[in-house]
Enzyme design. Structure first.
Site, PDB file in Angstrom:
ATOM      1  N   LEU A 135       4.860  -2.177   5.100  1.00 24.78           N
ATOM      2  CA  LEU A 135       4.898  -2.552   3.676  1.00 24.78           C
ATOM      3  C   LEU A 135       3.734  -3.460   3.308  1.00 24.78           C
ATOM      4  CD1 LEU A 135       6.019  -5.681   3.577  1.00 24.78           C
ATOM      5  CD2 LEU A 135       8.217  -4.557   3.881  1.00 24.78           C
ATOM      6  N   VAL A 139       1.281  -7.159  21.688  1.00 26.39           N
ATOM      7  CA  VAL A 139       0.152  -6.757  22.527  1.00 26.39           C
ATOM      8  C   VAL A 139       0.713  -6.012  23.742  1.00 26.39           C
ATOM      9  CG1 VAL A 139      -1.361  -8.619  21.755  1.00 26.39           C
ATOM     10  CG2 VAL A 139       0.112  -8.996  23.717  1.00 26.39           C
ATOM     11  N   VAL A 193       9.160 -12.105  12.456  1.00 27.55           N
ATOM     12  CA  VAL A 193       8.364 -13.337  12.329  1.00 27.55           C
ATOM     13  C   VAL A 193       6.878 -12.989  12.262  1.00 27.55           C
ATOM     14  CG1 VAL A 193      10.028 -14.847  13.456  1.00 27.55           C
ATOM     15  CG2 VAL A 193       8.376 -13.587  14.846  1.00 27.55           C
ATOM     16  N   PRO A 194       6.070 -13.870  11.684  1.00 25.77           N
ATOM     17  CA  PRO A 194       4.636 -13.568  11.597  1.00 25.77           C
ATOM     18  C   PRO A 194       4.012 -13.471  12.990  1.00 25.77           C
ATOM     19  CG  PRO A 194       5.185 -15.567  10.364  1.00 25.77           C
ATOM     20  CD  PRO A 194       6.410 -15.168  11.116  1.00 25.77           C
ATOM     21  N   LYS A 254      -6.660  -9.260  10.793  1.00 23.85           N
ATOM     22  CA  LYS A 254      -5.922  -9.612  12.025  1.00 23.85           C
ATOM     23  C   LYS A 254      -5.785  -8.381  12.926  1.00 23.85           C
ATOM     24  CE  LYS A 254      -1.384  -9.800  11.576  1.00 23.85           C
ATOM     25  NZ  LYS A 254      -0.815  -8.622  12.238  1.00 23.85           N
ATOM     26  N   ARG A 277      -8.836  15.835   1.791  1.00 23.49           N
ATOM     27  CA  ARG A 277      -8.883  15.379   3.191  1.00 23.49           C
ATOM     28  C   ARG A 277      -9.198  13.887   3.263  1.00 23.49           C
ATOM     29  NH1 ARG A 277     -13.399  19.320   5.131  1.00 23.49           N
ATOM     30  NH2 ARG A 277     -14.153  18.457   3.160  1.00 23.49           N
ATOM     31  N   CYS A 302      -3.367  -9.379   7.014  1.00 26.20           N
ATOM     32  CA  CYS A 302      -3.059  -8.236   7.894  1.00 26.20           C
ATOM     33  C   CYS A 302      -4.270  -7.443   8.375  1.00 26.20           C
ATOM     34  CB  CYS A 302      -2.088  -7.302   7.185  1.00 26.20           C
ATOM     35  SG  CYS A 302      -0.586  -8.144   6.703  1.00 26.20           S
ATOM     36  N   LYS A 344       0.295   1.475  14.249  1.00 23.13           N
ATOM     37  CA  LYS A 344       0.295   0.467  13.184  1.00 23.13           C
ATOM     38  C   LYS A 344      -1.083  -0.220  13.095  1.00 23.13           C
ATOM     39  CE  LYS A 344       1.127  -3.119  10.680  1.00 23.13           C
ATOM     40  NZ  LYS A 344       1.687  -3.421   9.445  1.00 23.13           N
ATOM     41  N   GLU A 386       2.146  -6.529   0.637  1.00 25.86           N
ATOM     42  CA  GLU A 386       2.552  -7.649  -0.216  1.00 25.86           C
ATOM     43  C   GLU A 386       2.559  -7.189  -1.665  1.00 25.86           C
ATOM     44  OE1 GLU A 386       2.266 -11.352   0.192  1.00 25.86           O
ATOM     45  OE2 GLU A 386       1.815 -11.440   2.329  1.00 25.86           O
ATOM     46  N   GLU A 390       6.207  -2.439  10.765  1.00 22.69           N
ATOM     47  CA  GLU A 390       6.420  -2.401   9.316  1.00 22.69           C
ATOM     48  C   GLU A 390       5.112  -2.055   8.608  1.00 22.69           C
ATOM     49  OE1 GLU A 390       9.521  -2.656   7.765  1.00 22.69           O
ATOM     50  OE2 GLU A 390       8.064  -1.698   6.453  1.00 22.69           O
TER      51      GLU A 390
HETATM   52  C1  UGA Z   1      -1.750  -4.042   4.440  1.00 26.04           C
HETATM   53  C2  UGA Z   1      -1.470  -2.531   4.508  1.00 26.04           C
HETATM   54  O1  UGA Z   1      -1.940  -1.931   3.301  1.00 26.04           O
HETATM   55  C3  UGA Z   1       0.028  -2.267   4.670  1.00 26.04           C
HETATM   56  O2  UGA Z   1       0.253  -0.876   4.841  1.00 26.04           O
HETATM   57  C4  UGA Z   1       0.528  -3.002   5.927  1.00 26.04           C
HETATM   58  O3  UGA Z   1       1.910  -2.807   6.142  1.00 26.04           O
HETATM   59  C5  UGA Z   1       0.266  -4.486   5.742  1.00 26.04           C
HETATM   60  O4  UGA Z   1      -1.170  -4.685   5.585  1.00 26.04           O
HETATM   61  C6  UGA Z   1       0.753  -5.221   6.957  1.00 26.04           C
HETATM   62  O5  UGA Z   1       0.253  -5.001   8.050  1.00 26.04           O
HETATM   63  O6  UGA Z   1       1.713  -6.003   6.828  1.00 26.04           O
HETATM   64  P1  UGA Z   1      -1.679  -5.854   2.493  1.00 26.04           P
HETATM   65  O7  UGA Z   1      -2.419  -6.744   3.431  1.00 26.04           O
HETATM   66  O8  UGA Z   1      -0.499  -6.389   1.760  1.00 26.04           O
HETATM   67  O9  UGA Z   1      -1.159  -4.540   3.252  1.00 26.04           O
HETATM   68  O10 UGA Z   1      -2.692  -5.408   1.380  1.00 26.04           O
HETATM   69  P2  UGA Z   1      -3.621  -4.167   1.047  1.00 26.04           P
HETATM   70  O11 UGA Z   1      -3.108  -3.538  -0.180  1.00 26.04           O
HETATM   71  O12 UGA Z   1      -3.907  -3.286   2.211  1.00 26.04           O
HETATM   72  O13 UGA Z   1      -4.977  -4.922   0.665  1.00 26.04           O
HETATM   73  C7  UGA Z   1      -5.694  -5.700   1.612  1.00 26.04           C
HETATM   74  C8  UGA Z   1      -6.978  -6.224   1.011  1.00 26.04           C
HETATM   75  O14 UGA Z   1      -7.895  -5.153   0.741  1.00 26.04           O
HETATM   76  C9  UGA Z   1      -6.789  -6.948  -0.331  1.00 26.04           C
HETATM   77  O15 UGA Z   1      -7.656  -8.058  -0.375  1.00 26.04           O
HETATM   78  C10 UGA Z   1      -7.218  -5.909  -1.355  1.00 26.04           C
HETATM   79  O16 UGA Z   1      -7.666  -6.461  -2.564  1.00 26.04           O
HETATM   80  C11 UGA Z   1      -8.342  -5.214  -0.605  1.00 26.04           C
HETATM   81  N1  UGA Z   1      -8.571  -3.838  -1.094  1.00 26.04           N
HETATM   82  C12 UGA Z   1      -7.574  -2.913  -0.998  1.00 26.04           C
HETATM   83  C13 UGA Z   1      -9.794  -3.509  -1.637  1.00 26.04           C
HETATM   84  O17 UGA Z   1     -10.715  -4.339  -1.729  1.00 26.04           O
HETATM   85  N2  UGA Z   1      -9.995  -2.224  -2.079  1.00 26.04           N
HETATM   86  C14 UGA Z   1      -9.025  -1.273  -1.992  1.00 26.04           C
HETATM   87  O18 UGA Z   1      -9.281  -0.120  -2.406  1.00 26.04           O
HETATM   88  C15 UGA Z   1      -7.781  -1.632  -1.459  1.00 26.04           C
END
Ligand code: UGA
Length: 399
Positions: A120, A98, A60-61, A232, A213, A229, A173, A122, A118
Site C-alpha cells: 500500500l 533481509v 512495525v517499520p 530504503k 507494455r 520506502c 516487494k 501513503e 505490503e
Molecule cells: C511506495 C510504493 O508506491 C507502494 O507500492 C509501496 O507499498 C510503498 O512504497 C511501501 O513500500 O510501503 P509511497 O512511498 O507511499 O509508496 O509513495 P509513491 O506513490 O510510490 O511515491 C514515492 C515518491 O515518488 C513520492 O515522493 C512521489 O511524489 C514520487 N513520484 C511518484 C514521482 O516523483 N513521480 C511519479 O510519477 C510517482
C-alpha cells in the site's frame, strides 16, 4: 487477530480485517498509538494483544541500518511473541526482511512464519489494501500459508493471491519498489535533456506511457522521489547484492539513487539561480507527495536545506500542516503568508490547491516573482501575464 505496530500499515489492515472477518476480534499493540474510532481495540501490552490470536501480523517499520534492516523492527517483538503467543499462532510478517530473517524469526518465536509484504501507498492505504494489484503469501508451512490465503481470500480474488517461498515474496516487494523508483529516475533523466536541448517531458511521458507494455504510472517528472520506502528498498537491494558478491547489480540500482540525488541538487540549483543572490524563496508543499502530511525523506525539505545553505531565505506552506522542522526554514499557515516578498515560488508537492490558486492575491506583494513548477500541475492560464512561469522538464515556457 493481533496486529503489532499500529502505523499506516497496521491501521489499514486492522480496518479491513474488522470488516471482512466477521466475528473476529482484532487487537492492535502499539505503545505509541492513540486509540482511534473503529472496531480495532488498541492496547499497550503485547501479551494482551497476543492472547487468543490465531494470527500475529508484524507491521512495525523496517529501519535501514548499515547493511541490513535492524532497529525497531521484528527483533524487539520476537521474544515477546515466543512467550505470549498461542502455540499454534501463525506469525505474518508485513515488515521488510533481509535473508535469513525468517529462519531466525521462526527460531526465536518458535512459531510458523509467513511473509506477506505490503504494497500500500501513503495517502491511499485503505483503498490499496482493499483492492491490491496482488497479494504475495510466502512460506514453507503449507497449512500456515493456506490459513493466510483464506484470510485474504475474504476480499481479494484468488487469482490475485500468489503463493511462493518466503524469500521470493520479500524480493518481489523490494524489486517492485526499486522499479517504481527507477521509472521516476528515468523520466527525471529525460527532464534534464528537455531543459538542455528542448522538449516537454510531460508530453514524452504521456507518449511513452501509452505503450501498454510500459504503462503510464510513476512517470511524472518531479524534483525526485521521496518518502520512506523507495530509497530504503533500493538501498536494501544494493546492500543485498554486495553481500551476495555481485557489485555490478548494486551499481545498477545505485545509479537510480544517484540520478535522484542529482535531480534534487539540480532543482535546488535552478531555484537558487532564478532567485538570484539571496533572493527569497517560497516552497509550496513539503509533504513527500499529495494526500499525506508525511515529510520523512521529503524532497521539498532536502531542497529547502540546500537553498538555506546557499544563503536564501526560505518560507514554506503545506496544506496538510506537517510537523516538520529544519534549521532556518520558516513554515507558515497559509500560501499567502508564504508567498509574501518571494522572488521564486516553487511548487514542490502536487496538491490540488496549487493547480489554480489566486496568484494575483498570492503574488500581490512580490515584485517580478517567478513560479517554478516542479510537478507540472499549475494551470498556466491562471498565471498573471506579467509573471514568469517555468516548468521542470520544459524549456519553451521559460522566458
Ligand atoms: C511506495 C510504493 O508506491 C507502494 O507500492 C509501496 O507499498 C510503498 O512504497 C511501501 O513500500 O510501503 P509511497 O512511498 O507511499 O509508496 O509513495 P509513491 O506513490 O510510490 O511515491 C514515492 C515518491 O515518488 C513520492 O515522493 C512521489 O511524489 C514520487 N513520484 C511518484 C514521482 O516523483 N513521480 C511519479 O510519477 C510517482
Amino acid at each position: 487477530m493481533a496486529i503489532l505496530g499500529y502505523g499506516v500499515v497496521g491501521r489499514a489492515l486492522g480496518g479491513v480485517l474488522t470488516v471482512k472477518l466477521r466475528g473476529s476480534v482484532v487487537v492492535a499493540f502499539d505503545p505509541a498509538a492513540r486509540a482511534l474510532p473503529g472496531r480495532v481495540r488498541v492496547v499497550r501490552s503485547m501479551p494482551q494483544a497476543l492472547k487468543g490470536a490465531s494470527h500475529v501480523f508484524i507491521c512495525v517499520p523496517s529501519l535501514l541500518d548499515g547493511e541490513g534492516v535492524e532497529g525497531a523492527g521484528w527483533r524487539k517483538l520476537a521474544a515477546g511473541i515466543s512467550t505470549g503467543a498461542e502455540h499454534d499462532a501463525v506469525v505474518v510478517v508485513k515488515s521488510t526482511l533481509v535473508p535469513g530473517d525468517v529462519t531466525k524469526l521462526e527460531a526465536i518465536t518458535r512459531r510458523r512464519v509467513v511473509v506477506c509484504p505490503e504494497f500500500l501507498s501513503e495517502g491511499t492505504a485503505d483503498r490499496d489494501i482493499l483492492r491490491p494489484h496482488r497479494v504475495l503469501i510466502g512460506g514453507g508451512d503449507k497449512r500456515a500459508v493456506d490459513s493466510v490465503v483464506s484470510i485474504y481470500g475474504k476480499w481479494v480474488p484468488r487469482r490475485k493471491i500468489i503463493r511462493m517461498d518466503a524469500w521470493s515474496a520479500q524480493l518481489a516487494k523490494l524489486l517492485a519498489n526499486a522499479m517504481l523508483a527507477q521509472r521516476v529516475s528515468s523520466i527525471n533523466s529525460v527532464s534534464v535533456l528537455c531543459e538542455k536541448g528542448g522538449g516537454d517531458v510531460r508530453a514524452i511521458a504521456r507518449a511513452v506511457g501509452m505503450d501498454s507494455r510500459i504503462g503510464p504510472h510513476h512517470l511524472d517528472a518531479s524534483a525526485g522521489f521521496g518518502g520512506s520506502c523507495l530509497e530504503k528498498d533500493l538501498r536494501l537491494l544494493c546492500a543485498l547484492a554486495i553481500c551476495l558478491g555481485r557489485p555490478e547489480v548494486a551499481r545498477y540500482w545505485q545509479a537510480v539513487i544517484e540520478m535522484n540525488d542529482s535531480q534534487v541538487r539540480r532543482v535546488a540549483d535552478e531555484i537558487s539561480r532564478l532567485a538570484g543572490r539571496k533572493g527569497r524563496v517560497t516552497l509550496l508543499g513539503l509533504a513527500f507527495k499529495a494526500g499525506t502530511s508525511e515529510t520523512r525523506a521529503s524532497v521539498a525539505l532536502r531542497v529547502a536545506q540546500q537553498l538555506i545553505a546557499k544563503g536564501h531565505l526560505v518560507t514554506a506552506y503545506d496544506p496538510s500542516r506537517p510537523r516538520a522542522s529544519i534549521d532556518g526554514l520558516k513554515i507558515v499557515s497559509s500560501a499567502r503568508l508564504a508567498c509574501k516578498g518571494a522572488r521564486v515560488v516553487a511548487v514542490m508537492t502536487e496538491w490540488e490547491d496549487f493547480i489554480r490558486p489566486n496568484w494575483m492575491q498570492l503574488l500581490k506583494s512580490s515584485d517580478n516573482a517567478i513560479i517554478y513548477d516542479t510537478r507540472g500541475i499549475v494551470d498556466p492560464s491562471h498565471v498573471p501575464p506579467a509573471t514568469v512561469y517555468c516548468q521542470l522538464g520544459k524549456t519553451l515556457s521559460r522566458t
